[in-house]
Design an enzyme around this catalytic site. Sequence first.
Site, PDB file in Angstrom:
ATOM      1  N   GLY A  30      13.252  -8.670  20.757  1.00 48.27           N
ATOM      2  CA  GLY A  30      12.670  -7.534  21.455  1.00 48.27           C
ATOM      3  C   GLY A  30      13.503  -7.162  22.661  1.00 48.27           C
ATOM      4  O   GLY A  30      14.452  -7.860  23.031  1.00 48.27           O
ATOM      5  N   LYS A  34       9.588 -12.699  26.097  1.00 45.62           N
ATOM      6  CA  LYS A  34      10.011 -13.610  25.030  1.00 45.62           C
ATOM      7  C   LYS A  34      10.158 -15.043  25.547  1.00 45.62           C
ATOM      8  O   LYS A  34       9.696 -16.003  24.925  1.00 45.62           O
ATOM      9  CB  LYS A  34      11.340 -13.126  24.436  1.00 45.62           C
ATOM     10  CG  LYS A  34      11.297 -11.725  23.853  1.00 45.62           C
ATOM     11  CD  LYS A  34      12.597 -11.357  23.192  1.00 45.62           C
ATOM     12  CE  LYS A  34      13.749 -11.262  24.175  1.00 45.62           C
ATOM     13  NZ  LYS A  34      13.563 -10.204  25.173  1.00 45.62           N
ATOM     14  N   THR A  35      10.817 -15.191  26.685  1.00 48.63           N
ATOM     15  CA  THR A  35      11.021 -16.528  27.245  1.00 48.63           C
ATOM     16  C   THR A  35       9.710 -17.150  27.687  1.00 48.63           C
ATOM     17  O   THR A  35       9.480 -18.351  27.485  1.00 48.63           O
ATOM     18  CB  THR A  35      11.998 -16.450  28.426  1.00 48.63           C
ATOM     19  OG1 THR A  35      13.236 -15.871  27.990  1.00 48.63           O
ATOM     20  CG2 THR A  35      12.271 -17.833  28.989  1.00 48.63           C
ATOM     21  N   SER A  58      19.188   8.245  11.747  1.00 48.36           N
ATOM     22  CA  SER A  58      17.882   8.814  12.091  1.00 48.36           C
ATOM     23  C   SER A  58      17.976  10.129  12.853  1.00 48.36           C
ATOM     24  O   SER A  58      16.940  10.742  13.123  1.00 48.36           O
ATOM     25  CB  SER A  58      17.086   7.801  12.922  1.00 48.36           C
ATOM     26  OG  SER A  58      17.756   7.497  14.122  1.00 48.36           O
ATOM     27  N   LYS A  94      10.293   4.022  19.106  1.00 43.80           N
ATOM     28  CA  LYS A  94      10.537   5.448  19.301  1.00 43.80           C
ATOM     29  C   LYS A  94       9.274   6.168  19.761  1.00 43.80           C
ATOM     30  O   LYS A  94       9.325   7.029  20.654  1.00 43.80           O
ATOM     31  CB  LYS A  94      11.063   6.054  18.009  1.00 43.80           C
ATOM     32  CG  LYS A  94      12.453   5.556  17.619  1.00 43.80           C
ATOM     33  CD  LYS A  94      12.904   6.115  16.281  1.00 43.80           C
ATOM     34  CE  LYS A  94      14.283   5.591  15.900  1.00 43.80           C
ATOM     35  NZ  LYS A  94      14.738   6.079  14.581  1.00 43.80           N
TER      36      LYS A  94
END
Length: 874
Positions: A379, A385-386, A759, A802
């Site tokens: 991410g 995350k950590t 995209s 997005k």
Amino acid sequence: ESQKSGLSAAVDLKMGLPHVTIPKKLPLIVVADGVLLPGSTIRIPVTTVKNINLVRSRLTSGSKLASTIIGIVTKEPGKESKVNALHEIGTAGVVIQVTGTNWPRPSYSLLVTGLCRFRLQSIIQEHPYPVAIVTQLDDIKDITDENDEQPTELVSEFKEAAQKLINLLDISVPAVAKLKDLVERVPSRQLADVVAALVRATLPERLQVLDAIDVATRLRVTLPLLLRHIQRLKDVREAGSEEGNKENRIVHISRGGRNLLPDPDSLDDSENEVAELEEKIKATNMPEEVHKAAVKELGRLKRMAQHMPDYSMTRNYLDLIVELPWSITVKETCNIRKAREDLDADHYGLQKVKRRVLEYLAVRQLRGDLKGPILCFVGPPGVGKTSIAKSIATTLGRPYCRMSLGGVSDQHDIRGHRRTYIGAMPGRVIQALRNVKVKNPVMLLDEIDKLGTGIHGDPGAALLEVLDPEQNSTFTDTYLNLPFDLSQVLFVATANSLSTIATPLLDRMEVIHVPGYTQEEKVMIGQLHLLPKQLQEHGLSSDILDMSKESIATIIGEYTREAGVRTLERKIGAVCRAIAVQVAEKRRDHDEAKTSEEMITEAEDRDRRTEQHADETREIELRQEVGEVPQQSGINLSKLREHMDLPVIVDPKLIYDILGPPIFQSGLAGRVSVPGVAVGLAWTPVGGEVMVVEASRTVGDSGLTLTGQLGSVMQESAKIAMSWVRQHAFLLQLDKDFMKDEEIHMHFPAGAINKDGPSAGVTILTVLVSLLSNRCVRSDVAMTGEITLNGVVLPVGGIKEKLLAAHRAGLTTVVIPAANKKDLEDIPNSVLNEIEVVLVNTVEEVLQAAFDDFTDILGENDDGVPAKPLPSKL
């Protein structure tokens, strides 16, 4: 050994020159802590100005043998500060070797062999180096003749003691064998000098030997030194008899010469270190293979001299072996209910991630073994995350260690270096286990996507063995060269992008995507976590500073634009610092306004309260250290309210005064209010981004020009969009050759950033249609999707990132491919309630959503009926 060789050379030299006598005038080398005895060889450092002048004048420029004979005299002990405080007896010596350098400062070293004694008569020259008139005391003409007048009994006793010394040593050592041969063939009159040069003695004791002109006196002075040396060797041998072969490590080189007895202190330290290592090896419950290797290395260490280079390398290797947790583990405490509470307390939102972590922990609890998939949290930065990895370690009750892999481009950082290299070290995995001291920690492999590849191998390939549950039970570090079981280590990895992770490495991990936070989630995180943390770090409290959710939302919308909350935390910290300055100034003004009587009274009251509540205070401090209660700010609020209004309300005006003008503003409406401009959505490793695409039409013949650091895939998307416009030019009421004598320039802003991906196809086509039809795209619409030549819109990735980016930018309509409908399940309802998501299958549907009056662009039929969108040919 080199000492015995030098002594033999000196004896041979004197035997080969039976008629040489020393000159009556000798240049002198003055030494402070050494004594040169006839027949011995020592190395003398030359650092003083006078000694350097002698070397340059007599030794480096002269070529005669007589020029190499100099006098070595010692300063009298205790009289070093006095001028010309020289010992009256010296030794004439021949210089065998001169080494040194002139840069950065002159420094030389002389290897000198003693010839005979002399007595100083007078100093006839002081500068540039001392020269003295001497009287020779020993006769070196017939040195090989034995003197019958020498006391036979004393010589026999001395040789018997010397033989005892040799018997205590290992005769297989070359230096000991040469010593034995030397004692047997050296003349009796020089035997005392030879032995006195070898045994350990103080400077006054050596000067006594030098002063003994008579041979009998010399033997009587030297014999106690020899007997003392023998007794020391016996003590050393008895003390280390159980360790074996200690006598092989008794050669010690000191500054003043070479001795056969080491420094007792250093020897004791070495023995203690080896004994401690042996005890640790016995106490450590290591595998049989490792134990055999450790015992073997310990045996090598015992046989090594302490000054050998391999000694320190072997010692460090054994230290690593005994410090590794071969069998030390901590008991795992996996409580799913507690894990859920910890995750909810530490992280707001992230329900899908927390659900997957709880599933992982539940499976581990039910299976009862330690094998399982290796989690990889992917991410943008700042999404937690950590901290999730830390929460897992806290829940399991395991130690936590972090290994940062960002920028690592050498495989030896993972596997370690071979011990044959100087400065070799174990790999980071083994070092982390050595520091954490258990074999089942939670090890975080941070920034695993930032691994590089250099000339020293691929560290990502080295991690394959570490992360493979079928192989890491016998992980072999190159430095350790022994198998270590990593199967009980719980590995957790973090990354910002999967594109840079090698496929074999990615195959060994289970990827869990950690998306960015919504606006609502950021407000709650700021209110529940970031604001209390910053108040505590800045010595404030909620009674001093009041920041509402609306103020936090203002900071998020106008001063941050990120997927995580790191910038938000910094901005809240900036507000706290500004308030802290005001509070500190008011407190100082209040303190300065106090009278001396008030200050004395307050100090007495404070001391009395401190004594009454000492026990309570200590208990609170202990609880604060473990994080059970927040620390108090130490501010007297009642008196502070007399000087300022509390609490300080953080409103938009105060935010503007502290943080300055807003950094981010919703200026897309003004930029999209002209033809040839549309808003696209892009995915980046740090979250989604809004991208404005611009195009202009000018006279020329270069066709379609693209700028903005575009990759090959985006350039192909632009060509596909142009082909579709050419194919449907009649529907757009364009001339068949509308590109004749015209060129279109399309630009993607932020030209310094590389851009690529399929995209942007629908955005590029919408920009071309808007430019050629001279119509404006709706300012509240953003879009993403890949197109084909036949106008079909294909699905793309990164839908959640997005849509969150569009929501942050204030856009209300987002056009996405219909095939991405499944991705909407991951979007929070708070975002979907504020954004209209339009699902499209064809380009015509995209144009209908992008323009207010789509029929005006397509024109009308001859019957006055609006033209219908052309269906797809597929």
